[in-house]
Write an enzyme that holds these catalytic residues in place. Sequence first.
Site: not given
Length: 424
Positions: A344, A301
């Site tokens: 996140k 990511s």
Amino acid sequence: EIRGHRRTYVGALPGRLIQAMKQAGTNNPVLLLDEVDKLGADVRGDPSAALLEVLDPEQNHNFRDHYLGVSFDLSKVMFIATANLPETIPPPLRDRMETLHLSGYAEEEKLAIAERYIIPKQITEAGLTANEIVIGRDVTRRIISEYTRESGLRGLEKLIAHLARRVARRVVEDGARAAANGTPAPARGPVIGPDEIPSYLGPPRFLPEERHRAPEVGTVNGLAWTPYGGEVLLVEAQTMAGKGSLILTGQLGDVMKESAQAALSFARAQALALGLNSEFYSGREIHIHVPAGGVPKDGPSAGVTMACALVSLLSGTPVRHDVAMTGELTLRGKVLPIGGLKEKLLAAARAGMGTVIIPAANAPELAEIPAYVTAKLSIRPVRTMDEVLEIALERPVGKKAATPAKGKGERALTRTGRETGGRA
């Protein structure tokens, strides 16, 4: 332990499953298998092979316990297994299970649980009353953010219990000292202030990352998932004279190293469209570093973050300091989905970010994110790297193509693909 002992052995007993069903007194109980990811095989046997017979719905109706010596039907039992890391569960065993991913508690959730249950419980167990100790919300919030780094509440409960015991000791010592001197006990307020926390629990164990306060060239806020929640990680890029190589530091895993290579290939392939000189890579070295080098980092990511840092560095364009991003990048500039979106976003909100860039494929997951998190952030789903650069950079790049050294068969293209010079 699972299949039981044969009766030829001294002290033979049925397996744990049969004993649990005997204790429950029914043939359709709920059985909890805790920490199945900690299975280990040795010369005495492989427990995953025995669990396979227990959890497989095609064969657990004919489970044979060595002590009973006859088949027993386990198909009516509801098994609940827990694990911290599902990747370490043997694949054949994991294939027989339905996996439910439960994310960790958010800070607001921890705060509510602590105020309703943990703090009253620990105050009572320490023998205190509401007139002797009051733990406010600001104190609890500081303990959560600076003294614990976990997805659950076990560490938080230990710290609150430690705080309550320290206050109880202070109350007892003050009372004993006053009785010995024949003077009244000193009057101390029951409210614990945030500044008093270090005197009870010691210095903070987890300090927030020092976030850059102004736009910088080559420095981007990335988002990472950890077993204890989300983190904001800085990705830094720097260039210097050299032989045209890529340097990667910060104890990066293989996946992140490949993401960095893909980000560099994207920047090189899109050099003209991004307003970079076609020869920008020759004669210089590019260094990508992720601070906190003692902590291993890996995951699919970081491609978008590294590509943004490279484009910012090579074009000299600052990156907005209040923007964080996550997403994987293809060589063609497409943004791929990621996992751990909730953690996140929580990390971005905790760090005070204003805008978060996420892959468009993850946009449906926003319905599961608490409203108090999304209200603090401007979440921007994107599909291509061009959209990322438009949001993250202080000024757009590539509006005017750089003037490269034109050679035979070379033509300069603007970002829109229009021919500006050279020969086809």
